[in-house]
Design a protein around this motif. Structure first.
Motif, PDB file in Angstrom:
ATOM      1  N   ALA A 172       8.371 -10.650 -10.007  1.00 37.60           N
ATOM      2  CA  ALA A 172       8.630 -10.161  -8.649  1.00 37.60           C
ATOM      3  C   ALA A 172       8.064  -8.764  -8.449  1.00 37.60           C
ATOM      4  O   ALA A 172       7.576  -8.425  -7.365  1.00 37.60           O
ATOM      5  N   LEU A 173       8.119  -7.944  -9.504  1.00 39.80           N
ATOM      6  CA  LEU A 173       7.566  -6.595  -9.415  1.00 39.80           C
ATOM      7  C   LEU A 173       6.058  -6.658  -9.179  1.00 39.80           C
ATOM      8  O   LEU A 173       5.523  -5.924  -8.329  1.00 39.80           O
ATOM      9  N   ARG A 174       5.375  -7.528  -9.902  1.00 41.85           N
ATOM     10  CA  ARG A 174       3.929  -7.665  -9.712  1.00 41.85           C
ATOM     11  C   ARG A 174       3.622  -8.159  -8.303  1.00 41.85           C
ATOM     12  O   ARG A 174       2.738  -7.612  -7.625  1.00 41.85           O
ATOM     13  N   THR A 175       4.345  -9.172  -7.857  1.00 44.90           N
ATOM     14  CA  THR A 175       4.118  -9.707  -6.510  1.00 44.90           C
ATOM     15  C   THR A 175       4.340  -8.637  -5.450  1.00 44.90           C
ATOM     16  O   THR A 175       3.551  -8.498  -4.508  1.00 44.90           O
ATOM     17  N   PHE A 176       5.395  -7.847  -5.618  1.00 46.21           N
ATOM     18  CA  PHE A 176       5.720  -6.801  -4.655  1.00 46.21           C
ATOM     19  C   PHE A 176       4.624  -5.745  -4.592  1.00 46.21           C
ATOM     20  O   PHE A 176       4.120  -5.415  -3.511  1.00 46.21           O
ATOM     21  N   LEU A 177       4.218  -5.209  -5.729  1.00 45.47           N
ATOM     22  CA  LEU A 177       3.227  -4.132  -5.724  1.00 45.47           C
ATOM     23  C   LEU A 177       1.861  -4.618  -5.249  1.00 45.47           C
ATOM     24  O   LEU A 177       1.163  -3.907  -4.523  1.00 45.47           O
ATOM     25  N   LEU A 178       1.477  -5.819  -5.625  1.00 47.27           N
ATOM     26  CA  LEU A 178       0.161  -6.314  -5.232  1.00 47.27           C
ATOM     27  C   LEU A 178       0.110  -6.732  -3.772  1.00 47.27           C
ATOM     28  O   LEU A 178      -0.970  -6.994  -3.230  1.00 47.27           O
ATOM     29  N   SER A 179       1.260  -6.774  -3.099  1.00 46.07           N
ATOM     30  CA  SER A 179       1.288  -7.117  -1.674  1.00 46.07           C
ATOM     31  C   SER A 179       1.154  -5.892  -0.780  1.00 46.07           C
ATOM     32  O   SER A 179       1.059  -6.011   0.442  1.00 46.07           O
ATOM     33  N   GLN A 180       1.135  -4.695  -1.377  1.00 41.94           N
ATOM     34  CA  GLN A 180       1.112  -3.460  -0.589  1.00 41.94           C
ATOM     35  C   GLN A 180      -0.310  -3.082  -0.177  1.00 41.94           C
ATOM     36  O   GLN A 180      -1.269  -3.316  -0.909  1.00 41.94           O
ATOM     37  N   ASP A 181      -0.413  -2.487   1.007  1.00 42.89           N
ATOM     38  CA  ASP A 181      -1.685  -1.935   1.461  1.00 42.89           C
ATOM     39  C   ASP A 181      -1.850  -0.489   1.022  1.00 42.89           C
ATOM     40  O   ASP A 181      -2.965  -0.025   0.789  1.00 42.89           O
ATOM     41  N   VAL A 182      -0.718   0.229   0.942  1.00 47.27           N
ATOM     42  CA  VAL A 182      -0.715   1.632   0.523  1.00 47.27           C
ATOM     43  C   VAL A 182       0.414   1.838  -0.478  1.00 47.27           C
ATOM     44  O   VAL A 182       1.535   1.356  -0.261  1.00 47.27           O
TER      45      VAL A 182
END
Length: 246
Positions: free
Chosen positions: A81-91
């Motif tokens: 979930a941490l990977r999914t969350f961070l890789l979904s960010q634009d900034v």
């Protein structure tokens, strides 16, 4: 043929935690060509200080974006979930505080690897103070009390970084000494009020919210000294409000 994302990061000498005008925050969002960019604040450097997080939400909830915070001292995500969350960010916006402590915590949770992956995928990485230091190979820091050099960082930007170049006593001379002695590689000195954007490792924009603030390139010089070159910075101005007519 697939398009390779641009690898971009920004060094900030101000923003929501220090300035009232919001000019540098608007400049950061202007770098992301989507209507409502997802902006993740990482406050690890301050130990996830609640007041710092409140400042971030107070500044970004009123802007056209989707703000969020990554807590690591009270972690909420498993690894996937941490990977999914961070890789979904634009900034990804990293706050100020203790650079050395932050890097240690990031490595314990694998955040350093995920930020590298996000960077390769085109996420804009940025931050102030320690949040500017962390992207380079080394930095000038007070993480250990007295000002000193830290030969550690994520290495996404070659060379070194020095924040608060004009505002904290001893910063300028101490950083110059570290570069002259080659304790730190040549790098970038950021005065308060400045923003510097790097694309593919090259400086592609430099701005300032105050006319006197500047970005400097500092390199070893002759006879044990340094060469300090001021970079031209574009002055940010507040958007004009439309005037009403009767």
């Amino acid at each position: 043929m697939s398009v390779v994302p641009e690898r971009r990061l920004a060094l900030l000498g101000g923003g929501f935690s220090t300035d009232d005008d919001g000019l540098l925050d608007d400049w950061v969002l202007d770098q992301v060509p989507v209507p409502r960019p997802r902006v993740c604040f990482i406050p690890t450097t301050s130990g996830d200080a609640p007041a710092y997080i409140e400042q971030f939400f107070g500044a970004y909830q009123s802007r056209s974006c989707e703000p969020s915070v990554l807590h690591l001292f009270r972690r909420e995500f498993d690894d996937d979930a941490l990977r999914t969350f961070l890789l979904s960010q634009d900034v990804v916006y990293v706050g100020g505080g203790n650079t050395a402590n932050m890097l240690a915590v990031w490595r314990a949770h694998g955040v350093d690897r995920l930020l590298r992956e996000a960077f390769d995928r085109g996420t804009l990485l940025c931050g102030i103070s320690a949040g500017a230091n962390c992207w380079a190979e080394g930095s000038h820091t007070d993480s250990f009390g007295p000002l000193t050099h830290l030969s550690d960082g994520l290495g996404l930007l070659s060379g070194s970084v020095c924040p608060h170049y004009d505002s904290e006593p001893g910063r300028r001379l101490s950083y110059q000494a570290a570069v002259a002695d080659r304790a730190l590689p040549a790098g970038w000195a950021v005065e308060d009020g400045v923003g510097a954007l790097f694309t593919g490792g090259l400086l592609t924009d430099s701005v300032t919210r105050t006319p006197q603030a500047c970005l400097y390139r500092v390199e070893p010089g002759k006879d044990g000294g340094v060469d300090e070159q001021a970079m031209q910075c574009r002055l940010l101005v507040a958007a004009q409000q439309p005037t009403s007519t009767a």
